[in-house]
Enzyme design. Structure first.
Site, mmCIF file in Angstrom:
data_model
loop_
_atom_site.group_PDB
_atom_site.id
_atom_site.type_symbol
_atom_site.label_atom_id
_atom_site.label_comp_id
_atom_site.label_asym_id
_atom_site.label_seq_id
_atom_site.Cartn_x
_atom_site.Cartn_y
_atom_site.Cartn_z
ATOM 1 N N ASP A 60 63.298 11.625 -2.723
ATOM 2 C CA ASP A 60 62.707 12.923 -2.304
ATOM 3 C C ASP A 60 63.377 14.004 -3.289
ATOM 4 O O ASP A 60 64.490 14.098 -3.277
ATOM 5 C CB ASP A 60 62.872 13.274 -0.824
ATOM 6 C CG ASP A 60 62.411 14.637 -0.450
ATOM 7 O OD1 ASP A 60 61.193 14.718 -0.819
ATOM 8 O OD2 ASP A 60 62.924 15.082 0.126
ATOM 9 N N THR A 93 57.699 17.893 -3.971
ATOM 10 C CA THR A 93 58.789 18.357 -4.177
ATOM 11 C C THR A 93 59.034 18.227 -5.672
ATOM 12 O O THR A 93 60.143 18.661 -6.345
ATOM 13 C CB THR A 93 60.143 18.231 -3.288
ATOM 14 O OG1 THR A 93 60.006 16.804 -3.060
ATOM 15 C CG2 THR A 93 59.850 18.997 -1.961
ATOM 16 N N THR A 94 59.160 16.734 -6.011
ATOM 17 C CA THR A 94 59.410 16.222 -7.500
ATOM 18 C C THR A 94 58.487 16.806 -8.224
ATOM 19 O O THR A 94 58.972 17.546 -9.293
ATOM 20 C CB THR A 94 59.589 14.757 -7.441
ATOM 21 O OG1 THR A 94 60.012 14.232 -6.316
ATOM 22 C CG2 THR A 94 60.196 14.319 -8.819
ATOM 23 N N ASP A 396 58.050 13.574 5.379
ATOM 24 C CA ASP A 396 57.310 13.831 4.196
ATOM 25 C C ASP A 396 55.906 13.673 4.641
ATOM 26 O O ASP A 396 54.694 14.461 4.614
ATOM 27 C CB ASP A 396 57.416 13.063 2.865
ATOM 28 C CG ASP A 396 58.438 14.014 2.182
ATOM 29 O OD1 ASP A 396 59.050 14.880 2.721
ATOM 30 O OD2 ASP A 396 58.698 13.545 1.021
#
Length: 528
Positions: A60, A93-94, A396
């Site tokens: 994550d 988020t990446t 997530d």
């Protein structure tokens, strides 16, 4: 004759701001490159050793960046961007960090052409606004009753995590958990109503959703109290059922055994009084908050409570109090005088059950009128690291479904939307005049970093894949993206690789905002 340089020569010297900008962009891109390999279903995981010696294995983006020791102030901005994406969408988020890195690379090329940084920043934001419009046009609207679509979106989010092989089982679980606490008209979901409880033992398949409340603490059995209670009336207390102690500095010296007897009698009467008051309020299950100063409940009190047939669960953490009072419909009671019937919660059944080698207390059939619907999920796994990562992955997946409650649209995944937005922006930039045309073109090219990275991480030839996608999109195949299972390009919408439109729109907006604020910095000074 020596010329005296005027004192404001520093303003004429343009080199410093350029150097500062260059250094900032390099620092920020270094962070983006560090995390780049963990994007997508074939992305790698990072192992992080914290200063306390704990080990975290995660995929994550936000978790990795949060734990990295980043010193450069501009690189820290990227961590904040991923935190903002985590709060807004929960997933992607990446991607948002990689996108920011690519936009900074584009900005650097534009700066080298001599274009002013504020013009670049503002044009980027206009391009981002246009991208959001395009994404919203191409998304496929859904309703919350369409459970299959929600499950597909959740399993796409889980496909890049360690637990991907369990996604067929975890995705329906996440969808049902969210649907249980929302309705068709809701605009957002409070994920605090879903409690994830981690228990070591068994495998991930044994993870289960409990309709009701689960406590990891066990019922106290030392005095032979009950461990199962039907038609339970639950009291949640924050005071201690043990004799009062003097302050730490004081000691009581007893010289006479009659005084000793008197003290013991007093204690006994004091405790019996409390226990009788509890019984009088018709309470038969007692949850006791953890106490630091003295024992929350002593053996004598437990003996009385078990004689009165009251089930006791002690060591309830302070963080759990709010959740328990919300989901059981009982109010926390801070003093014995306030212990009345209207503060109790009613439940059909409270029992201690044996779940894969460890015991948990389960509350089912919650009846109270003022109880909010909440859900508990018991996560099982072989070791602590797998448990932590499963918890993050499930979080997530829950966030993805929350996104769909906020903005009810799905788009194809696998880099399809980025290529499509890039194609439209490129086409529109050719009709523009002036510097803006250049900037839009660079923005459009930067968006291709997502499909390129996905292809690289999957071991495909990224140039071949991206050019193939471009030609397919030019022929009007809007939903074509990279399918790692097919190791090539395919219509990802039909392959059920889906993501909420909110994940993409917020990533593009946040990345453009972050780049604008980085470009506006032309000097870094340190304050004392």
């Amino acid at each position: 004759m020596t010329t005296v340089t005027p004192s404001n020569a520093t303003f004429k010297n343009k080199e410093k701001p350029q150097e500062v900008r260059k250094a900032n962009i390099i620092a920020a891109r270094a962070v983006a490159d560090a995390i780049r390999t963990s994007l997508g279903p074939k992305g790698m995981d990072k192992m992080i050793k914290t200063s306390r010696g704990e080990i975290i294995i995660s995929n994550d983006g936000h978790t990795i960046l949060k734990q990295m020791a980043i010193l450069h102030p501009v690189a820290k901005m990227l961590v904040e961007v991923s935190a903002a994406q985590d709060a807004e969408a929960g997933d992607g988020t990446t991607s948002v960090v990689i996108l920011t890195g690519a936009l900074l690379g584009a900005a650097e090329r534009l700066l080298n052409k001599g274009i002013h940084p504020t013009i670049i920043g503002e044009s980027f934001q206009r391009a981002a606004k246009r991208s959001v419009e395009i994404l919203l046009q191409m998304c496929h609207r859904i309703s919350l009753n369409d459970r299959d679509d929600l499950i597909r979106a959740a399993s796409t989010s889980l496909s890049s995590k360690i637990v991907s092989q369990f996604s067929s089982f975890l995705s329906p679980l996440a969808v049902d958990a969210v649907l249980k606490i929302t309705d068709e008209d809701a605009t957002t979901v409070d994920l605090n109503d879903i409690r994830l409880i981690k228990k070591v033992g068994s495998t991930i398949d044994s993870t289960e959703m409990v309709d009701g409340v689960v406590l990891t603490q066990t019922a106290v059995k030392t005095a032979g109290g009950p461990t199962r209670m039907e038609k339970a009336r639950i009291g949640l207390i924050q005071f201690q059922i043990s004799p009062p102690k003097p302050d730490t500095e004081n000691n009581i010296v007893v010289s006479d055994y009659r005084q000793m007897d008197k003290i013991l009698k007093e204690e006994r009467a004091y405790l019996l009084n409390i226990c009788k008051k509890i019984k009088k309020a018709k309470c038969n299950v007692l949850l006791i908050q953890k106490s630091i100063l003295r024992d929350a409940v002593n053996d004598l009190a437990l003996h009385f409570l078990s004689k009165l047939g009251i089930m006791v669960v002690k060591d309830i953490e302070r963080e759990e109090i709010e959740f328990l009072s919300k989901s059981l419909g009982c109010k926390p009671i801070a003093d014995i005088e306030l212990f009345t019937e209207d503060r109790l919660g009613t439940v059909d059944l409270v029992e201690e059950i044996d779940s894969d080698g460890s015991k948990i207390v389960q509350f089912t059939g919650i009846k109270s009128n003022n109880a909010k619907p909440t859900v508990s999920v018991v996560i099982r796994g072989a070791n602590q690291m797998i448990l932590d990562e499963t918890e993050r992955s499930l979080h997530d997946a829950l966030c993805v479904i929350r996104c769909l409650v906020k903005e009810r649209g799905l788009i194809a995944g696998g880099g399809a939307p980025e290529i499509e937005v890039s194609r439209i922006l490129n086409k529109e930039s050719r009709e523009m005049q002036g510097v803006e045309a250049f900037i839009w073109q660079e923005f459009a090219e930067a968006l291709e970093v997502i499909p390129t990275t996905l292809a690289e991480n999957a071991g495909l030839n990224s140039i071949k894949v991206v050019t193939e996608l471009r030609s397919k999109h030019a022929n009007g195949e809007v939903n074509d993206g990279i399918s790692v299972r097919r190791s090539g390009t395919t219509n990802t919408f039909d392959e059920h690789i889906l993501q909420p439109v909110l994940v993409s729109t917020s990533a593009v907006t946040l990345a453009a905002e972050c780049v604008k604020s980085i470009l506006r910095i032309d000097d870094i000074t340190f304050s004392r």
